[in-house]
Scaffold this active site. Sequence first.
Site, PDB file in Angstrom:
ATOM      1  N   HIS B  36     -73.752 -22.933 -58.765  1.00 27.24           N
ATOM      2  CA  HIS B  36     -73.835 -24.108 -59.639  1.00 27.24           C
ATOM      3  C   HIS B  36     -73.305 -23.787 -61.034  1.00 27.24           C
ATOM      4  CE1 HIS B  36     -76.103 -26.287 -56.650  1.00 27.24           C
ATOM      5  NE2 HIS B  36     -76.121 -27.349 -57.439  1.00 27.24           N
ATOM      6  N   LYS B  97     -85.623 -27.970 -50.994  1.00 26.82           N
ATOM      7  CA  LYS B  97     -87.052 -28.142 -50.722  1.00 26.82           C
ATOM      8  C   LYS B  97     -87.820 -28.266 -52.026  1.00 26.82           C
ATOM      9  CE  LYS B  97     -88.349 -23.231 -50.202  1.00 26.82           C
ATOM     10  NZ  LYS B  97     -89.520 -22.926 -51.006  1.00 26.82           N
TER      11      LYS B  97
END
Lengths: 279, 174
Positions: B36, B97
């Site tokens: 990222h 998650k």
Amino acid sequence: MREIDASQITDVIRETVIEINYHLDQSLFQLIQQAKDKEHSEVASSILDDILENAKIADTNQAPLCQDTGVVVVFLEIGQDVHINGNLTDAINQGVKDGYEKGYLRKSMVNHPFNRQNTGDNTPAIIHTKLVSDDKIKLKIAAKGGGSENMSVVKMLTPADGIEGVKQLVLDTVFNAGGKPCPPIIVGLGLGGNFEKSALLAKEALLRELDDSNPDPTLKQLEQDLLKEINALGVGPMGVGGETTCLAVKVNAHAMHIASLPVAINIQCHSSRHKEVII
Amino acid sequence: MIKLTPPITDEEIKQLHVGDKVSITGTIYTARDQAHIRLLKEKNPKFDLKGSVIFYVGPTPNKPNQAVGASGPTSSYRMDTMAPELMARGVKLMIGKGDRSEAFREAMIEHNACYLIATGGAGALLSSRIKKSKVIMYEDLGPEAIRELTVEDFPCFVAYDVHGKNIFKGDANG
């Protein structure tokens, strides 16, 4: 004096880290199955199905249950009538290195709090050693994931906080962790000792058999009450809501200073991977 | 069960509701922490971000007969500050998650994107639904490299939707 070659320890570690990462313990599988049968939330039930199917696939394919194949923790009980030929620490780390390579397990150890360079072979293991009065070596070997470890807590309560203070701390910790530690979880609760002893008690509590209970009646009651109260929080599997947040609570205790009530809460994800081996 | 095949359209996003079971077939991309950081500085990524699906994962090494090793989701909250810019550049679905920040959830609604969760710890199950895997960027990052994955019936649940619901607030259970 019994002679044990260090290479025997390497062999045990190598094979055990692979076995526990590939095969979910049968009693844990059954406990998740029972929880699934009682679960009313549709999404929660579906997630528990995924967890059970995952264990079957990992078992059949001889593959890791989870991509986080953990840090290796070893609790050693060494008989004082044993002589080890070779370096014990090196033997354990060699077993970790060989097992994580042979078993296609992820290497998750970095060398420094800030440089964070991967050590490349998942060493060093975290080793705790006790001397006992026999001629055997008992190894309790665990592969502990990072997500659940990150949600664990040590807090020094006062004696006046008592059992209610301990319960509140556990409930707050589990509720605030939500889905992050991969519930349904197992809670290891260490009470007493001092700052560092409480954390060791909590970790070792996680390595107990799932169906046992603390022999002390008050602590046994605490294990049962906390299990019910945690499951009433409604966190649910992976935090999606439901009745299945916790599968077991294990309390280990030790004597402590008159001024202190140390409490350590070590959280374990649903993929509880550990095994005991005696040489 | 809602079946999706990337690229994902605005219309498909609007039809997703918290608690829905989603099954994805087609091409998705992996990216977690370090990927990222690099992607944000990347002018020409080697895949089209428009309508794309990003899976937060760092797999185990694959065995010789496997496309990819164990591939369960990692915790999403660590990507919260970086995800909005990628959504602005076209990312439509993120799979991870756990709960995320309110700032992320607001940005997600603004960009008409959606946050899905896969079952944490189900690395073997999810790996069995990944048929092909190819590292396309940042090979030096090891498990954190960006991979192009070809998935079949990849199972997820809608965790945040554009209608303002949040699975972690109990919105999936009425």
